[in-house]
Design an enzyme around this catalytic site. Structure first.
Site, PDB file in Angstrom:
ATOM      1  N   ASP A 113      46.924  38.436  28.957  1.00  0.00           N
ATOM      2  CA  ASP A 113      45.674  38.373  29.723  1.00  0.00           C
ATOM      3  C   ASP A 113      45.963  37.646  31.036  1.00  0.00           C
ATOM      4  O   ASP A 113      46.295  36.457  31.019  1.00  0.00           O
ATOM      5  CB  ASP A 113      44.591  37.646  28.927  1.00  0.00           C
ATOM      6  CG  ASP A 113      43.222  37.716  29.585  1.00  0.00           C
ATOM      7  OD1 ASP A 113      42.837  38.805  30.044  1.00  0.00           O
ATOM      8  OD2 ASP A 113      42.541  36.682  29.654  1.00  0.00           O
TER       9      ASP A 113
ATOM     10  N   ASP B 223      39.408  37.170  40.871  1.00  0.00           N
ATOM     11  CA  ASP B 223      38.789  36.730  42.120  1.00  0.00           C
ATOM     12  C   ASP B 223      38.751  37.911  43.085  1.00  0.00           C
ATOM     13  O   ASP B 223      39.783  38.517  43.377  1.00  0.00           O
ATOM     14  CB  ASP B 223      39.600  35.585  42.723  1.00  0.00           C
ATOM     15  CG  ASP B 223      38.828  34.837  43.800  1.00  0.00           C
ATOM     16  OD1 ASP B 223      38.141  35.498  44.594  1.00  0.00           O
ATOM     17  OD2 ASP B 223      38.919  33.590  43.846  1.00  0.00           O
TER      18      ASP B 223
ATOM     19  N   LYS C 110      36.741  38.924  51.790  1.00  0.00           N
ATOM     20  CA  LYS C 110      37.098  39.075  53.204  1.00  0.00           C
ATOM     21  C   LYS C 110      38.380  39.891  53.342  1.00  0.00           C
ATOM     22  O   LYS C 110      39.348  39.690  52.613  1.00  0.00           O
ATOM     23  CB  LYS C 110      37.265  37.707  53.850  1.00  0.00           C
ATOM     24  CG  LYS C 110      35.990  36.885  53.910  1.00  0.00           C
ATOM     25  CD  LYS C 110      36.228  35.531  54.561  1.00  0.00           C
ATOM     26  CE  LYS C 110      34.937  34.720  54.614  1.00  0.00           C
ATOM     27  NZ  LYS C 110      35.155  33.375  55.222  1.00  0.00           N
TER      28      LYS C 110
ATOM     29  N   ASP D 264      32.878  43.054  37.905  1.00  0.00           N
ATOM     30  CA  ASP D 264      31.496  43.339  38.275  1.00  0.00           C
ATOM     31  C   ASP D 264      31.384  43.695  39.753  1.00  0.00           C
ATOM     32  O   ASP D 264      30.285  43.886  40.255  1.00  0.00           O
ATOM     33  CB  ASP D 264      30.585  42.145  37.947  1.00  0.00           C
ATOM     34  CG  ASP D 264      31.073  40.850  38.575  1.00  0.00           C
ATOM     35  OD1 ASP D 264      32.294  40.709  38.781  1.00  0.00           O
ATOM     36  OD2 ASP D 264      30.241  39.972  38.853  1.00  0.00           O
TER      37      ASP D 264
END
Length: 208
Positions: free
Chosen positions: A37, A115, A119, A151
């Protein structure tokens, strides 16, 4: 304890080689199939997986050091000999980590809610890159699985397309409506409670 949400994966601190453990001392049965993971956070997902699947080994990689310490403390508290968490930057260290196993046992890789680095100038910090995919392709056993979810649609598609472009991976359909592993991450639970979508993909390593 508050933990920084964002750590720059390109920081020079992650350029240093790792001191890797003896996996035969870490895992009770090192020959068992391995689930990796990448971005394991607090480790709750892998903890539940390890409890439910004692015939698998689980390894979580995380770049936030306090979370690695917390997750390993939880592992020890639960007396699990099929679970370990390692402070590592996957794009730098993954090949060395997998090469250090006495036998090649990687059967599943999950990358969940990484993450997003929204930008444009920061997108080079995203975890899934062609070199990472190539390392996973080299070590994942034929027929092994890759599960991706986010998501953020752009992030999910970006991860998926990197794997899809590699000749060793074949897609298993388009978006998945549900998590095929049956155990949600903490982030996944939070997103679903708010009624927001999760974008999931499942790929498989081709047989040699």
């Amino acid at each position: 304890m508050r933990v920084r949400q964002h750590v720059n994966p390109l920081s020079h601190q992650f350029a240093q080689p790792l001191q890797l453990p003896d996996w035969q001392l870490i895992y009770g049965q090192v020959q068992q199939p391995l689930h990796l993971d990448i971005g394991s956070a607090r480790g709750q997902f892998l903890l539940r997986m390890a409890e439910q699947l004692p015939n698998w080994n689980f390894l979580g990689l995380e770049i936030r050091e306090p979370l690695v310490h917390q997750a390993n403390a939880l592992r020890i508290n639960h007396n699990l000999s099929n679970l370990y968490f390692l402070l590592a930057q996957a794009n730098v260290h993954l090949a060395g980590i997998l090469a250090s196993f006495p036998i090649q046992v990687l059967q599943r890789v999950t990358i969940q809610f990484p993450d997003p680095w929204f930008k444009r100038k920061q997108q080079k910090r995203r975890v899934v890159k062609p070199d990472l995919v190539a390392v996973i392709a080299d070590y994942l056993q034929p027929g092994g699985d890759v599960f991706l979810q986010s998501d953020v649609l752009d992030v999910a598609l970006d991860m998926y397309h990197h794997f899809q472009r590699h000749p060793q991976f074949q897609t298993q359909g388009e978006f998945l409506a549900e998590n095929p592993l049956g155990i949600p991450t903490e982030r996944e639970q939070s997103v679903l409670r708010r009624g927001l979508p999760v974008y999931r993909f499942f790929l498989r390593r081709r047989a040699d």
